[in-house]
Enzyme design. Structure first.
Site, PDB file in Angstrom:
ATOM      1  N   ASP A  83      42.600  44.736  37.250  1.00 42.04           N
ATOM      2  CA  ASP A  83      43.775  44.385  36.442  1.00 42.04           C
ATOM      3  C   ASP A  83      43.600  44.705  34.959  1.00 42.04           C
ATOM      4  O   ASP A  83      44.528  44.504  34.168  1.00 42.04           O
ATOM      5  CB  ASP A  83      44.109  42.894  36.618  1.00 42.04           C
ATOM      6  CG  ASP A  83      44.772  42.614  37.955  1.00 42.04           C
ATOM      7  OD1 ASP A  83      45.081  43.574  38.694  1.00 42.04           O
ATOM      8  OD2 ASP A  83      44.975  41.424  38.275  1.00 42.04           O
TER       9      ASP A  83
ATOM     10  N   CYS B 177      53.674  48.608  47.980  1.00 40.97           N
ATOM     11  CA  CYS B 177      53.741  48.262  46.563  1.00 40.97           C
ATOM     12  C   CYS B 177      53.235  49.444  45.763  1.00 40.97           C
ATOM     13  O   CYS B 177      52.500  50.280  46.284  1.00 40.97           O
ATOM     14  CB  CYS B 177      52.892  47.021  46.359  1.00 40.97           C
ATOM     15  SG  CYS B 177      52.269  46.776  44.740  1.00 40.97           S
TER      16      CYS B 177
ATOM     17  N   LYS C 139      48.611  33.445  35.324  1.00 43.46           N
ATOM     18  CA  LYS C 139      49.593  33.695  36.402  1.00 43.46           C
ATOM     19  C   LYS C 139      48.898  33.664  37.763  1.00 43.46           C
ATOM     20  O   LYS C 139      49.355  33.004  38.684  1.00 43.46           O
ATOM     21  CB  LYS C 139      50.260  35.059  36.194  1.00 43.46           C
ATOM     22  CG  LYS C 139      51.058  35.528  37.406  1.00 43.46           C
ATOM     23  CD  LYS C 139      51.712  36.866  37.179  1.00 43.46           C
ATOM     24  CE  LYS C 139      50.853  38.069  37.493  1.00 43.46           C
ATOM     25  NZ  LYS C 139      50.676  38.335  38.940  1.00 43.46           N
ATOM     26  N   ASN C 140      47.788  34.380  37.881  1.00 39.70           N
ATOM     27  CA  ASN C 140      47.160  34.521  39.195  1.00 39.70           C
ATOM     28  C   ASN C 140      46.438  33.255  39.661  1.00 39.70           C
ATOM     29  O   ASN C 140      46.075  33.149  40.827  1.00 39.70           O
ATOM     30  CB  ASN C 140      46.196  35.715  39.209  1.00 39.70           C
ATOM     31  CG  ASN C 140      46.948  37.030  39.268  1.00 39.70           C
ATOM     32  OD1 ASN C 140      48.168  37.049  39.365  1.00 39.70           O
ATOM     33  ND2 ASN C 140      46.218  38.136  39.195  1.00 39.70           N
TER      34      ASN C 140
ATOM     35  N   ARG D 138      56.783  40.159  34.509  1.00 40.70           N
ATOM     36  CA  ARG D 138      56.195  39.401  35.618  1.00 40.70           C
ATOM     37  C   ARG D 138      54.869  38.779  35.212  1.00 40.70           C
ATOM     38  O   ARG D 138      54.431  37.805  35.826  1.00 40.70           O
ATOM     39  CB  ARG D 138      55.943  40.324  36.826  1.00 40.70           C
ATOM     40  CG  ARG D 138      57.212  40.779  37.507  1.00 40.70           C
ATOM     41  CD  ARG D 138      56.874  41.622  38.724  1.00 40.70           C
ATOM     42  NE  ARG D 138      55.775  41.033  39.451  1.00 40.70           N
ATOM     43  CZ  ARG D 138      54.775  41.708  40.009  1.00 40.70           C
ATOM     44  NH1 ARG D 138      54.757  43.012  39.954  1.00 40.70           N
ATOM     45  NH2 ARG D 138      53.816  41.087  40.640  1.00 40.70           N
TER      46      ARG D 138
ATOM     47  N   ARG E  99      48.000  47.666  50.367  1.00 45.52           N
ATOM     48  CA  ARG E  99      47.744  46.232  50.283  1.00 45.52           C
ATOM     49  C   ARG E  99      48.070  45.460  51.563  1.00 45.52           C
ATOM     50  O   ARG E  99      48.992  44.641  51.600  1.00 45.52           O
ATOM     51  CB  ARG E  99      48.489  45.630  49.096  1.00 45.52           C
ATOM     52  CG  ARG E  99      48.081  46.273  47.796  1.00 45.52           C
ATOM     53  CD  ARG E  99      48.785  45.702  46.620  1.00 45.52           C
ATOM     54  NE  ARG E  99      48.137  44.501  46.093  1.00 45.52           N
ATOM     55  CZ  ARG E  99      48.513  43.881  44.996  1.00 45.52           C
ATOM     56  NH1 ARG E  99      49.529  44.324  44.312  1.00 45.52           N
ATOM     57  NH2 ARG E  99      47.884  42.818  44.566  1.00 45.52           N
TER      58      ARG E  99
HETATM   59  C1  UD1 Z   1      44.903  39.762  43.603  1.00 45.78           C
HETATM   60  C2  UD1 Z   1      45.643  39.683  42.289  1.00 45.78           C
HETATM   61  C3  UD1 Z   1      45.818  41.074  41.697  1.00 45.78           C
HETATM   62  C4  UD1 Z   1      44.461  41.764  41.597  1.00 45.78           C
HETATM   63  C5  UD1 Z   1      43.712  41.719  42.924  1.00 45.78           C
HETATM   64  C6  UD1 Z   1      42.299  42.262  42.826  1.00 45.78           C
HETATM   65  C7  UD1 Z   1      47.069  37.747  42.542  1.00 45.78           C
HETATM   66  C8  UD1 Z   1      48.444  37.211  42.719  1.00 45.78           C
HETATM   67  N1  UD1 Z   1      46.940  39.071  42.518  1.00 45.78           N
HETATM   68  O1  UD1 Z   1      45.703  40.525  44.494  1.00 45.78           O
HETATM   69  O2  UD1 Z   1      46.406  40.943  40.402  1.00 45.78           O
HETATM   70  O3  UD1 Z   1      44.671  43.099  41.207  1.00 45.78           O
HETATM   71  O4  UD1 Z   1      43.630  40.375  43.402  1.00 45.78           O
HETATM   72  O5  UD1 Z   1      41.565  41.545  41.872  1.00 45.78           O
HETATM   73  O6  UD1 Z   1      46.113  37.006  42.382  1.00 45.78           O
HETATM   74  N2  UD1 Z   1      42.810  44.002  51.460  1.00 45.78           N
HETATM   75  C9  UD1 Z   1      42.882  44.372  52.785  1.00 45.78           C
HETATM   76  N3  UD1 Z   1      43.314  43.454  53.711  1.00 45.78           N
HETATM   77  C10 UD1 Z   1      43.719  42.189  53.354  1.00 45.78           C
HETATM   78  C11 UD1 Z   1      43.651  41.818  51.986  1.00 45.78           C
HETATM   79  C12 UD1 Z   1      43.184  42.750  51.067  1.00 45.78           C
HETATM   80  O7  UD1 Z   1      42.541  45.501  53.151  1.00 45.78           O
HETATM   81  O8  UD1 Z   1      44.116  41.423  54.227  1.00 45.78           O
HETATM   82  C13 UD1 Z   1      42.300  44.964  50.450  1.00 45.78           C
HETATM   83  C14 UD1 Z   1      43.376  45.385  49.454  1.00 45.78           C
HETATM   84  O9  UD1 Z   1      44.162  46.447  49.954  1.00 45.78           O
HETATM   85  C15 UD1 Z   1      42.522  45.780  48.268  1.00 45.78           C
HETATM   86  C16 UD1 Z   1      41.348  44.790  48.320  1.00 45.78           C
HETATM   87  O10 UD1 Z   1      41.331  44.307  49.654  1.00 45.78           O
HETATM   88  O11 UD1 Z   1      42.024  47.077  48.428  1.00 45.78           O
HETATM   89  C17 UD1 Z   1      41.463  43.624  47.374  1.00 45.78           C
HETATM   90  O12 UD1 Z   1      42.746  43.034  47.502  1.00 45.78           O
HETATM   91  P1  UD1 Z   1      42.980  41.474  47.202  1.00 45.78           P
HETATM   92  O13 UD1 Z   1      41.786  40.933  46.515  1.00 45.78           O
HETATM   93  O14 UD1 Z   1      43.429  40.816  48.441  1.00 45.78           O
HETATM   94  O15 UD1 Z   1      44.200  41.516  46.176  1.00 45.78           O
HETATM   95  P2  UD1 Z   1      45.408  40.505  46.064  1.00 45.78           P
HETATM   96  O16 UD1 Z   1      44.966  39.128  46.452  1.00 45.78           O
HETATM   97  O17 UD1 Z   1      46.606  41.085  46.733  1.00 45.78           O
END
Ligand code: UD1
Length: 418
Positions: free
Chosen positions: A303, A115, A22-23, A395, A120
């Protein structure tokens, strides 16, 4: 709304197929916005988030067709607006930002809401795109972005963000000049996206390391591409073998991408081996407690945190879980406690003391991986577990009740009010 009804205590035995990831599929679907041509994707999982993304691509001006784990997407006249009604159901919608700016110089994407697993933010996505020449305003709940042609930039992320790295990678492939992404996420799904883009003509080096270099090209062509297998779905099935004392064969299990998980599961007493037929996971002794800290790849994935905690609940001795990626990612703990688990939370850490057995109970799914943890607990519990609100589970797991049922689990889906 549906629920799952599980009669626990059956040892799982047999072969389970792992779906496409999925991801990995989500960013690759958004990346098709960048193409001058048709993307033919194979091994696409049949999941709600995938259908939401195809619907969004359709609204953005792509012609989409999807059946039997294949999707065909052809961008037409593109529109810049990703409406709130779609974005609110799936945070990953923010991944259309980079491709829309790169392709048409405009994007109006509803801000993804809070969320269940924490705040996030998307500040890293916006900061990086600004360095490439985009301007953003926030108005009426929308991120409004605009730019002339994006240009290459040197972007160092504050933390390795998976979505941030993917958004910037997609923006950079059509930007003018060279982009260097540092402190980039190393997750296998980022690598799969880079491979897809390269198959379309992009020039990318270093994916899988924390430094990714992209040289912008003027256009990308269509291609045929097969999505990588889902390491989290596979990891969940390995855990299912562990918690039921079972013996499962996963023919298309991504072993290397799961090494951190496999190390912990074998540390708990499971036997996991590579065979010519696939990865075989067995457990014929009591599980032992172990400590786990979630980290960016190649560390232990957040995850899989909820799922391994279900095993810890039944392991001998104490285990400790430290969640270092997301706040509020212990929503499964109070539901596991309803089944008799002994877990105490202090800040980002959970202390689990193994109990002799769990007892089936009605429980509520709160997010995708928390739901998987409750299903695992239900497979091992005495009596009947009813997992409610499984739309979260749908999902990320395709027909989980059919897959687990085929290896012996007594599990069925029913309407929630049945
Ligand atoms: C993706 C995955 C999710 C997984 C996560 C971490 C998808 C669709 N989802 O989520 O299943 O749990 O990676 O492996 O692929 N952060 C910030 N600012 C930003 C972006 C991120 O502070 O602009 C922080 C987030 O709050 C979190 C950390 O960085 O604490 C990692 O988040 P991120 O790797 O971005 O997760 P997702 O891409 O949302």
């Amino acid at each position: 709304m549906d629920k799952l009804i599980i009669e626990g205590g059956v040892r799982l035995q047999g072969t389970i197929d792992v779906n496409g990831s999925k991801n990995a599929a989500l960013p690759i679907l958004f990346a098709t916005i960048l193409l001058d041509g048709t993307a033919r994707l194979e091994n696409v999982p049949d999941l709600r988030d995938i259908h939401t993304t195809l619907h969004l691509l359709d609204v953005l001006g792509c012609a989409c067709a999807c059946a039997a784990h294949r999707a065909e997407i052809r961008p037409g006249q593109l529109h810049p607006e990703a409406p709130y009604d779609l974005v609110k159901t799936m945070r990953a919608s923010v991944l259309c930002l980079g491709p829309l700016l790169a392709r048409i110089g405009q994007a109006r994407v509803a801000l993804p809401g809070g969320c269940a697993i924490g705040a996030r933010p998307v500040d890293q996505h916006l900061k990086g795109l600004e360095l490439m020449g985009a301007h953003f305003e926030l108005a009426e709940g929308y991120i409004m972005g605009s730019c002339r042609r994006l240009h290459g930039a040197h972007v160092t992320f504050d933390m390795p963000t998976v979505g941030g790295t993917e958004n910037l990678l997609m923006a950079a492939v059509l930007a003018e000049g060279e982009t260097l992404l540092e402190n980039a996420a190393r997750e296998p799904e980022v690598v799969d996206l880079a491979r897809f883009l390269r198959a379309c003509g992009a020039q990318i080096e270093g994916e899988g390391s924390s430094s990714i270099r992209i040289r912008g090209v003027s256009s990308l062509h269509g291609t045929t591409y097969s999505i990588m297998p889902d390491r989290i779905e596979a990891g969940t099935f390995l855990a299912a073998a562990g918690i039921t004392g079972g013996d499962l064969l996963l023919p298309n299990c991504p072993y290397e991408e799961l090494e951190a998980v496999i190390l912990k599961l074998t540390g708990m007493g499971m036997e996991i081996s590579r065979t010519p037929e696939g990865v075989r996971a067995r457990c014929d002794r009591p599980l032992r407690g172990i400590d786990v800290k979630t980290q960016p790849y190649p560390g232990f994935p957040t995850d899989m945190q909820a799922q391994i905690m279900a095993l810890m609940c039944l392991a001998e001795g104490a285990s400790m879980v430290e969640e270092s990626i997301f706040e509020n990612r212990f929503m499964h703990v109070q539901e596991l406690a309803r089944m008799g688990a002994d877990v105490r939370i202090s800040g980002h850490t959970a202390m689990v003391r193994g109990v002799d057995h769990l007892i089936g109970a009605p429980v509520m799914a709160s997010d995708l991986r928390a739901s998987a943890s409750l299903v695992l607990a239900g497979l091992a519990a005495r009596g009947t577990t009813q997992v409610q609100r499984i739309y979260h589970l749908d999902r990320g797991y395709e027909r989980i009740e059919d897959k687990l049922g085929a290896v012996g689990a007594r599990i069925r889906r029913a309407p929630e009010n049945a």
